[in-house]
Design a protein around this motif. Structure first.
Motif, PDB file in Angstrom:
ATOM      1  N   ILE A   1       0.847  -1.208   0.000  1.00  0.00           N
ATOM      2  CA  ILE A   1       0.000   0.000   0.000  1.00  0.00           C
ATOM      3  C   ILE A   1       0.875   1.249   0.000  1.00  0.00           C
ATOM      4  N   ALA A   2       1.948   1.214   0.787  1.00  0.00           N
ATOM      5  CA  ALA A   2       2.853   2.371   0.834  1.00  0.00           C
ATOM      6  C   ALA A   2       3.450   2.628  -0.551  1.00  0.00           C
ATOM      7  N   ARG A   3       3.809   1.559  -1.256  1.00  0.00           N
ATOM      8  CA  ARG A   3       4.362   1.742  -2.605  1.00  0.00           C
ATOM      9  C   ARG A   3       3.313   2.297  -3.558  1.00  0.00           C
ATOM     10  N   MET A   4       2.074   1.813  -3.414  1.00  0.00           N
ATOM     11  CA  MET A   4       0.997   2.317  -4.267  1.00  0.00           C
ATOM     12  C   MET A   4       0.848   3.842  -4.094  1.00  0.00           C
ATOM     13  N   PHE A   5       0.924   4.313  -2.847  1.00  0.00           N
ATOM     14  CA  PHE A   5       0.843   5.764  -2.605  1.00  0.00           C
ATOM     15  C   PHE A   5       2.008   6.496  -3.266  1.00  0.00           C
ATOM     16  N   GLN A   6       3.212   5.861  -3.189  1.00  0.00           N
ATOM     17  CA  GLN A   6       4.409   6.481  -3.793  1.00  0.00           C
ATOM     18  C   GLN A   6       4.281   6.580  -5.305  1.00  0.00           C
ATOM     19  N   VAL A   7       3.847   5.458  -5.916  1.00  0.00           N
ATOM     20  CA  VAL A   7       3.729   5.432  -7.378  1.00  0.00           C
ATOM     21  C   VAL A   7       2.738   6.502  -7.844  1.00  0.00           C
ATOM     22  N   LYS A   8       1.686   6.696  -7.073  1.00  0.00           N
ATOM     23  CA  LYS A   8       0.695   7.720  -7.431  1.00  0.00           C
ATOM     24  C   LYS A   8       1.108   9.122  -7.009  1.00  0.00           C
ATOM     25  N   ASN A   9       2.097   9.206  -6.120  1.00  0.00           N
ATOM     26  CA  ASN A   9       2.480  10.491  -5.522  1.00  0.00           C
ATOM     27  C   ASN A   9       1.295  11.109  -4.774  1.00  0.00           C
ATOM     28  N   ARG A  10       0.561  10.222  -4.094  1.00  0.00           N
ATOM     29  CA  ARG A  10      -0.671  10.668  -3.429  1.00  0.00           C
ATOM     30  C   ARG A  10      -0.407  10.847  -1.942  1.00  0.00           C
ATOM     31  N   PRO A  11      -0.952  11.904  -1.318  1.00  0.00           N
ATOM     32  CA  PRO A  11      -0.782  12.090   0.123  1.00  0.00           C
ATOM     33  C   PRO A  11      -1.335  10.877   0.879  1.00  0.00           C
ATOM     34  N   THR A  12      -0.615  10.423   1.903  1.00  0.00           N
ATOM     35  CA  THR A  12      -0.984   9.160   2.550  1.00  0.00           C
ATOM     36  C   THR A  12      -2.227   9.282   3.434  1.00  0.00           C
ATOM     37  N   ASN A  13      -2.693  10.501   3.693  1.00  0.00           N
ATOM     38  CA  ASN A  13      -3.905  10.604   4.517  1.00  0.00           C
ATOM     39  C   ASN A  13      -5.185  10.565   3.675  1.00  0.00           C
ATOM     40  N   HIS A  14      -5.050  10.263   2.385  1.00  0.00           N
ATOM     41  CA  HIS A  14      -6.244  10.153   1.540  1.00  0.00           C
ATOM     42  C   HIS A  14      -6.700   8.702   1.486  1.00  0.00           C
ATOM     43  N   PRO A  15      -7.929   8.428   1.908  1.00  0.00           N
ATOM     44  CA  PRO A  15      -8.392   7.038   1.967  1.00  0.00           C
ATOM     45  C   PRO A  15      -8.517   6.402   0.579  1.00  0.00           C
ATOM     46  N   VAL A  16      -8.365   5.083   0.535  1.00  0.00           N
ATOM     47  CA  VAL A  16      -8.510   4.346  -0.734  1.00  0.00           C
ATOM     48  C   VAL A  16      -9.671   3.348  -0.629  1.00  0.00           C
ATOM     49  N   ILE A  17     -10.201   3.000  -1.794  1.00  0.00           N
ATOM     50  CA  ILE A  17     -11.344   2.084  -1.860  1.00  0.00           C
ATOM     51  C   ILE A  17     -10.851   0.640  -1.908  1.00  0.00           C
ATOM     52  N   ILE A  18     -11.483  -0.242  -1.139  1.00  0.00           N
ATOM     53  CA  ILE A  18     -11.181  -1.670  -1.220  1.00  0.00           C
ATOM     54  C   ILE A  18     -12.139  -2.309  -2.231  1.00  0.00           C
ATOM     55  N   HIS A  19     -11.537  -3.028  -3.192  1.00  0.00           N
ATOM     56  CA  HIS A  19     -12.324  -3.687  -4.233  1.00  0.00           C
ATOM     57  C   HIS A  19     -12.492  -5.164  -3.904  1.00  0.00           C
ATOM     58  N   LEU A  20     -13.748  -5.621  -3.978  1.00  0.00           N
ATOM     59  CA  LEU A  20     -14.104  -6.997  -3.613  1.00  0.00           C
ATOM     60  C   LEU A  20     -14.787  -7.650  -4.812  1.00  0.00           C
ATOM     61  N   SER A  21     -14.917  -8.988  -4.768  1.00  0.00           N
ATOM     62  CA  SER A  21     -15.595  -9.655  -5.885  1.00  0.00           C
ATOM     63  C   SER A  21     -16.987 -10.144  -5.500  1.00  0.00           C
ATOM     64  N   ARG A  22     -17.299 -10.152  -4.192  1.00  0.00           N
ATOM     65  CA  ARG A  22     -18.625 -10.615  -3.771  1.00  0.00           C
ATOM     66  C   ARG A  22     -19.070  -9.831  -2.547  1.00  0.00           C
ATOM     67  N   GLN A  23     -20.380  -9.670  -2.465  1.00  0.00           N
ATOM     68  CA  GLN A  23     -20.950  -8.869  -1.387  1.00  0.00           C
ATOM     69  C   GLN A  23     -20.593  -9.413   0.002  1.00  0.00           C
ATOM     70  N   ASP A  24     -20.540 -10.765   0.145  1.00  0.00           N
ATOM     71  CA  ASP A  24     -20.294 -11.315   1.492  1.00  0.00           C
ATOM     72  C   ASP A  24     -18.888 -11.001   2.005  1.00  0.00           C
TER      73      ASP A  24
END
Ligand code: TXA
Ligand code: MG
Length: 319
Positions: A46-69
């Motif tokens: 996750i830390a690398r993902m923020f770096q690659v995007k150059n995004r401030p680390t206090n900005h929340p990210v969405i979790i992607h799932l494949s099923r509602q449960d």
């Protein structure tokens, strides 16, 4: 080594799921825009993902799932109206903000008490998340696959241009059919007594009210942080002006009924609001590829998806 774009074959999707499990990043198509995925359980990834995007680390990210449960792992006290929305519009272009469980840590939520969850409908996204789940994964965090503040990518080549130089050899970019929507998911805060739209998208206020039987509240009433709500966002390098008074050698994005003045570079002429949403971001990117200084944009009129398009145009034009 320059990063390649992989075709979304079963083998490549499996390789991508394994790469994610091993802590690498994988960009993948969704029905809205391309996302940059990382294992939601891996703080280093996750830390690398923020770096690659150059995004401030206090900005929340969405979790992607494949099923509602799969939400139960990440969220608590899910209201009936949130369940109605999931039933009606998942898989699809909708993100729900719910009370977080202890598994959703501060890296994901930006330190807030809530977590954003989404089940995308794009077949490649669903197949990737499902495979990742089979390998023991709990979900993928995936912000749009662009540098912070820039235009979201709607094709794999745009991801490569945007992030290629920041990705590592073990990271991947998966190709896939073009996003059917083209602008980011509707974000709905479901932590209160009624739904609040934090970011407009293809799931409209009318659709939310139909599903929940509740009146939707306006986003000024919430204190939650949404990075896309910062005024300047979705911006190309070119200056964006929201009018149709194009001058020679400027770009123009407008409904097909608007004529192109002589010397003006037409970047898109959508014939419907749906097509407008699908072509907007690639047209803004095209302006930069052509080195244009100025793009004029005539926003669509009307409700529904047109509201989301006007929102993105206004932000891409903000100073
Ligand atoms: O369509 C989409 O949602 C795309 C595709 C890839 O799924 N993703 C996307 O992610 O647009 P991103 O990170 O570019 O934008 C997500 C937005 C951010 O503005 C973030 O602030 C907001 O969701 N968000 C995430 N979790 C939140 C939370 N707990 N509370 C409030 N806002 C949240
Ligand atoms: Mg984004």
């Amino acid at each position: 080594m320059t990063i390649k774009v992989s075709k979304p074959t079963a083998i490549q999707i499996e390789l991508a799921a394994k790469a994610l499990s091993a802590g690498s990043l994988v960009a993948f198509p969704t029905e809205t825009v391309y996302g940059l995925g990382a294992d939601a359980k891996n703080p280093v990834a996750i830390a690398r993902m923020f770096q690659v995007k150059n995004r401030p680390t206090n900005h929340p990210v969405i979790i992607h799932l494949s099923r509602q449960d799969q939400i139960e792992y990440w969220a608590e006290r899910v209201s009936d109206f949130a369940k109605a929305l999931m039933r009606d519009y998942w898989p699809g272009p909708m993100t729900l903000i719910l009370s977080r469980s202890e598994n959703a840590n501060d890296l994901i939520t930006g330190g807030q008490d809530s977590v954003g969850l989404r089940v995308p409908s794009h077949p490649v996204a669903l197949a990737l998340i499902e495979k990742f789940h089979d390998l023991g994964g709990k979900g993928l965090v995936a912000p749009s696959a662009n540098r912070y503040g820039a235009v979201s990518p709607t094709d794999s080549e745009a991801v490569r241009v945007e992030l290629g130089e920041y990705l590592a050899d073990d990271d991947m970019i998966l190709d896939g059919q073009a996003p059917a929507v083209g602008v980011e998911s509707t974000i709905i805060d479901c932590t209160g007594d009624a739904p609040i739209v934090l970011r407009p998208g293809a799931i409209t206020v009318q659709m939310i009210e139909k599903s929940t039987g509740l009146s939707v509240m306006r986003s000024q009433e919430t204190q939650l942080r949404v990075s896309g709500s910062h005024k300047k966002h979705y911006s190309p390098k070119a200056r964006v002006l929201v009018d149709g008074n194009s001058q020679t050698s400027e770009g123009l994005i407008a409904d097909s009924r608007v004529k192109t003045p002589p010397g003006v570079i037409r970047l898109a002429s959508p014939t419907s609001v749906e097509e407008y949403a699908r072509v907007l971001y690639s047209a803004l990117r095209q302006a930069d590829a052509l080195g244009l200084e100025t793009v004029r944009v005539v926003p669509p009129i009307g409700d529904g998806l047109a509201i989301a398009i006007r929102d993105r145009i206004a932000r891409s034009a903000a100073e």
